[in-house]
Design a protein around this motif. Structure first.
Motif, PDB file in Angstrom:
ATOM      1  N   LEU A  94       0.883  -1.346   0.126  1.00  0.00           N
ATOM      2  CA  LEU A  94       0.000   0.229   0.143  1.00  0.00           C
ATOM      3  C   LEU A  94       0.964   1.122   0.082  1.00  0.00           C
ATOM      4  O   LEU A  94       0.460   2.311   0.116  1.00  0.00           O
ATOM      5  N   SER A  95       2.114   0.980  -0.075  1.00  0.00           N
ATOM      6  CA  SER A  95       2.945   2.192   0.343  1.00  0.00           C
ATOM      7  C   SER A  95       2.748   3.308  -1.020  1.00  0.00           C
ATOM      8  O   SER A  95       2.856   4.657  -0.903  1.00  0.00           O
ATOM      9  N   LYS A  96       2.462   2.923  -2.156  1.00  0.00           N
ATOM     10  CA  LYS A  96       2.209   3.885  -3.174  1.00  0.00           C
ATOM     11  C   LYS A  96       1.097   4.956  -2.828  1.00  0.00           C
ATOM     12  O   LYS A  96       0.887   6.028  -3.459  1.00  0.00           O
ATOM     13  N   LEU A  97      -0.096   4.226  -2.277  1.00  0.00           N
ATOM     14  CA  LEU A  97      -1.036   5.047  -1.718  1.00  0.00           C
ATOM     15  C   LEU A  97      -0.651   6.188  -0.842  1.00  0.00           C
ATOM     16  O   LEU A  97      -1.620   7.018  -0.675  1.00  0.00           O
ATOM     17  N   HIS A  98       0.603   6.043  -0.400  1.00  0.00           N
ATOM     18  CA  HIS A  98       1.062   7.101   0.579  1.00  0.00           C
ATOM     19  C   HIS A  98       1.709   8.312   0.024  1.00  0.00           C
ATOM     20  O   HIS A  98       2.023   9.448   0.650  1.00  0.00           O
ATOM     21  N   ASN A  99       2.111   8.092  -1.215  1.00  0.00           N
ATOM     22  CA  ASN A  99       2.368   9.245  -1.982  1.00  0.00           C
ATOM     23  C   ASN A  99       1.527  10.435  -2.152  1.00  0.00           C
ATOM     24  O   ASN A  99       0.398  10.260  -2.135  1.00  0.00           O
ATOM     25  N   SER A 100       2.192  11.545  -2.428  1.00  0.00           N
ATOM     26  CA  SER A 100       1.502  12.809  -2.052  1.00  0.00           C
ATOM     27  C   SER A 100       0.788  13.077  -3.398  1.00  0.00           C
ATOM     28  O   SER A 100      -0.125  13.804  -3.826  1.00  0.00           O
ATOM     29  N   SER A 101       1.309  12.424  -4.265  1.00  0.00           N
ATOM     30  CA  SER A 101       0.722  12.610  -5.995  1.00  0.00           C
ATOM     31  C   SER A 101       0.640  11.010  -6.619  1.00  0.00           C
ATOM     32  O   SER A 101       1.484  10.196  -6.325  1.00  0.00           O
ATOM     33  N   ALA A 102      -0.054  11.186  -7.770  1.00  0.00           N
ATOM     34  CA  ALA A 102       0.042   9.778  -8.723  1.00  0.00           C
ATOM     35  C   ALA A 102      -0.090  10.428 -10.193  1.00  0.00           C
ATOM     36  O   ALA A 102      -1.110  11.326 -10.285  1.00  0.00           O
ATOM     37  N   GLN A 103       0.685   9.827 -11.201  1.00  0.00           N
ATOM     38  CA  GLN A 103       0.578  10.389 -12.418  1.00  0.00           C
ATOM     39  C   GLN A 103       0.219   9.343 -13.391  1.00  0.00           C
ATOM     40  O   GLN A 103       0.679   8.222 -13.300  1.00  0.00           O
ATOM     41  N   PHE A 104      -0.613   9.766 -14.322  1.00  0.00           N
ATOM     42  CA  PHE A 104      -1.090   8.925 -15.216  1.00  0.00           C
ATOM     43  C   PHE A 104      -1.194   9.516 -16.693  1.00  0.00           C
ATOM     44  O   PHE A 104      -1.153  10.738 -16.678  1.00  0.00           O
ATOM     45  N   ARG A 105      -1.154   8.954 -17.726  1.00  0.00           N
ATOM     46  CA  ARG A 105      -1.627   9.277 -19.078  1.00  0.00           C
ATOM     47  C   ARG A 105      -2.773   8.595 -19.752  1.00  0.00           C
ATOM     48  O   ARG A 105      -2.792   7.409 -20.003  1.00  0.00           O
ATOM     49  N   PHE A 106      -4.110   9.387 -19.761  1.00  0.00           N
ATOM     50  CA  PHE A 106      -5.166   8.662 -20.355  1.00  0.00           C
ATOM     51  C   PHE A 106      -5.611   9.811 -21.263  1.00  0.00           C
ATOM     52  O   PHE A 106      -5.500  11.312 -21.238  1.00  0.00           O
ATOM     53  N   ALA A 107      -6.205   9.558 -22.489  1.00  0.00           N
ATOM     54  CA  ALA A 107      -7.116  10.335 -23.205  1.00  0.00           C
ATOM     55  C   ALA A 107      -6.225  11.394 -23.811  1.00  0.00           C
ATOM     56  O   ALA A 107      -6.656  12.492 -24.086  1.00  0.00           O
ATOM     57  N   ASN A 108      -4.877  11.229 -24.059  1.00  0.00           N
ATOM     58  CA  ASN A 108      -3.797  12.193 -24.669  1.00  0.00           C
ATOM     59  C   ASN A 108      -3.681  13.193 -23.706  1.00  0.00           C
ATOM     60  O   ASN A 108      -3.334  14.265 -24.145  1.00  0.00           O
ATOM     61  N   HIS A 109      -3.787  12.950 -22.495  1.00  0.00           N
ATOM     62  CA  HIS A 109      -3.680  14.218 -21.480  1.00  0.00           C
ATOM     63  C   HIS A 109      -2.694  13.372 -20.455  1.00  0.00           C
ATOM     64  O   HIS A 109      -3.009  12.359 -20.150  1.00  0.00           O
ATOM     65  N   ASP A 110      -1.667  14.259 -19.962  1.00  0.00           N
ATOM     66  CA  ASP A 110      -1.026  13.886 -18.710  1.00  0.00           C
ATOM     67  C   ASP A 110      -1.518  14.401 -17.321  1.00  0.00           C
ATOM     68  O   ASP A 110      -1.898  15.332 -17.516  1.00  0.00           O
ATOM     69  N   LEU A 111      -1.954  13.393 -16.678  1.00  0.00           N
ATOM     70  CA  LEU A 111      -2.718  13.718 -15.404  1.00  0.00           C
ATOM     71  C   LEU A 111      -1.959  13.395 -14.148  1.00  0.00           C
ATOM     72  O   LEU A 111      -1.130  12.568 -14.041  1.00  0.00           O
ATOM     73  N   HIS A 112      -2.237  14.671 -13.314  1.00  0.00           N
ATOM     74  CA  HIS A 112      -1.299  14.474 -11.874  1.00  0.00           C
ATOM     75  C   HIS A 112      -2.323  14.681 -10.883  1.00  0.00           C
ATOM     76  O   HIS A 112      -2.999  15.952 -10.744  1.00  0.00           O
ATOM     77  N   LEU A 113      -2.650  13.895 -10.133  1.00  0.00           N
ATOM     78  CA  LEU A 113      -3.675  13.590  -8.949  1.00  0.00           C
ATOM     79  C   LEU A 113      -2.926  13.737  -7.776  1.00  0.00           C
ATOM     80  O   LEU A 113      -2.153  13.076  -7.147  1.00  0.00           O
ATOM     81  N   THR A 114      -3.432  14.724  -6.925  1.00  0.00           N
ATOM     82  CA  THR A 114      -3.097  14.763  -5.564  1.00  0.00           C
ATOM     83  C   THR A 114      -3.742  13.759  -5.010  1.00  0.00           C
ATOM     84  O   THR A 114      -4.638  13.424  -5.039  1.00  0.00           O
ATOM     85  N   GLN A 115      -2.819  13.155  -3.686  1.00  0.00           N
ATOM     86  CA  GLN A 115      -3.294  12.007  -2.847  1.00  0.00           C
ATOM     87  C   GLN A 115      -2.945  12.667  -1.499  1.00  0.00           C
ATOM     88  O   GLN A 115      -2.322  13.545  -1.333  1.00  0.00           O
ATOM     89  N   ASP A 116      -3.984  12.081  -0.588  1.00  0.00           N
ATOM     90  CA  ASP A 116      -3.881  12.488   0.796  1.00  0.00           C
ATOM     91  C   ASP A 116      -4.440  11.475   1.706  1.00  0.00           C
ATOM     92  O   ASP A 116      -5.400  11.675   2.370  1.00  0.00           O
ATOM     93  N   TRP A 117      -3.663  10.360   2.021  1.00  0.00           N
ATOM     94  CA  TRP A 117      -4.133   9.194   2.718  1.00  0.00           C
ATOM     95  C   TRP A 117      -4.277   9.682   4.184  1.00  0.00           C
ATOM     96  O   TRP A 117      -5.287   9.254   4.881  1.00  0.00           O
ATOM     97  N   LYS A 118      -3.236  10.561   4.712  1.00  0.00           N
ATOM     98  CA  LYS A 118      -3.327  10.771   5.891  1.00  0.00           C
ATOM     99  C   LYS A 118      -4.458  11.572   6.304  1.00  0.00           C
ATOM    100  O   LYS A 118      -4.980  11.400   7.589  1.00  0.00           O
ATOM    101  N   LYS A 119      -5.135  12.474   5.847  1.00  0.00           N
ATOM    102  CA  LYS A 119      -6.250  13.352   6.043  1.00  0.00           C
ATOM    103  C   LYS A 119      -7.540  12.712   5.663  1.00  0.00           C
ATOM    104  O   LYS A 119      -8.535  12.725   6.358  1.00  0.00           O
ATOM    105  N   LEU A 120      -7.721  12.069   4.518  1.00  0.00           N
ATOM    106  CA  LEU A 120      -9.058  11.426   3.958  1.00  0.00           C
ATOM    107  C   LEU A 120      -8.953  10.044   3.776  1.00  0.00           C
ATOM    108  O   LEU A 120      -9.955   9.209   3.329  1.00  0.00           O
ATOM    109  N   GLY A 121      -7.759   9.220   4.138  1.00  0.00           N
ATOM    110  CA  GLY A 121      -7.837   7.560   3.838  1.00  0.00           C
ATOM    111  C   GLY A 121      -8.295   7.415   2.690  1.00  0.00           C
ATOM    112  O   GLY A 121      -7.561   7.710   1.588  1.00  0.00           O
ATOM    113  N   VAL A 122      -9.171   6.144   2.383  1.00  0.00           N
ATOM    114  CA  VAL A 122      -9.384   5.812   1.065  1.00  0.00           C
ATOM    115  C   VAL A 122      -9.862   6.683   0.286  1.00  0.00           C
ATOM    116  O   VAL A 122      -9.877   6.378  -1.410  1.00  0.00           O
TER     117      VAL A 122
END
Length: 219
Positions: A14-42
């Motif tokens: 589950l360690s990757k879930l504790h990163n502050s962000s996650a990056q993906f490429r979908f629909a020809n767009h680079d997406l940068h998603l903020t993550q905050d397990w400590k504050k909001l969990g799942v």
């Protein structure tokens, strides 16, 4: 859907879930998603089911262009964002109230300004306040890893029934962890036709497509 407290010393898987962000490429767009397990969990991390749902949406096997789409238990908003980028006419991205500010920030950061008007972030606790959402008003209902708490199964099913017309399509991306997960699918099959349309072996995620069972016509 559910918010759970932060737990120290996560399992390595589950360690990757504790990163502050996650990056993906979908629909020809680079997406940068903020993550905050400590504050909001799942509710504030990108789960594999969301990634697999986006992979499936990119395949184009369910028409999104020009469609009214709603995502349930959106968390970081990845699935709804990708649906908008793939041409949905309007996407309503929902979760419980504590997650909305976080969700809205991810949506705003990852959608072009000219498409933001076609996306709305909205509070939805399953089974509550459904009158705020048009009955049968959505062509496609999306949910990624939202089937895991048994107490939510009845209100979730009630919500799906409310949102769907006879022609609506429900897509659920699920990891089958426990017997209760298959129990929900059995409940769903009482009201909807359900078929598995995709399986990601690497991530062990199933995608199910569902639509309402037509009402019986007594002879």
């Amino acid at each position: 859907m559910a918010l759970v407290p932060y737990v120290e010393n996560p399992l390595p898987a589950l360690s990757k879930l504790h990163n502050s962000s996650a990056q993906f490429r979908f629909a020809n767009h680079d997406l940068h998603l903020t993550q905050d397990w400590k504050k909001l969990g799942v509710a504030a991390v990108v789960w594999d089911a969301a990634v697999v749902m986006c992979i499936y949406l990119e395949m184009g096997k369910v028409e999104l262009k020009g469609k009214e789409v709603i995502e349930l238990g959106a968390g970081t908003g990845l699935v709804g964002i990708v649906a908008a980028l793939l041409g949905a006419k309007r996407v309503t991205i929902t979760d419980r109230e504590p997650a909305l500010d976080f969700l809205s920030a991810n949506v705003k950061a990852n959608l072009p300004q000219d498409s933001e008007g076609s996306v709305a972030v909205s509070e939805l606790t399953w089974g509550e306040g459904l009158e705020r959402y048009t009955a049968g008003g959505y062509d496609v209902v999306l949910g990624a890893d939202i089937v895991y708490l048994e107490d939510t199964f009845v209100p979730l099913l009630q919500t799906l029934e409310h949102l769907c017309s006879d022609t609506s399509v429900v897509l659920l991306a699920c990891k089958i962890r426990y017997k209760r997960d298959t129990d929900f699918l059995s409940m769903l099959k009482q009201r909807f036709t359900v078929e598995e349309v995709y399986y990601d072996k690497q991530r062990d995620i199933h995608v199910y497509k569902s639509w309402k069972v037509p009402p019986r016509k007594d002879l």
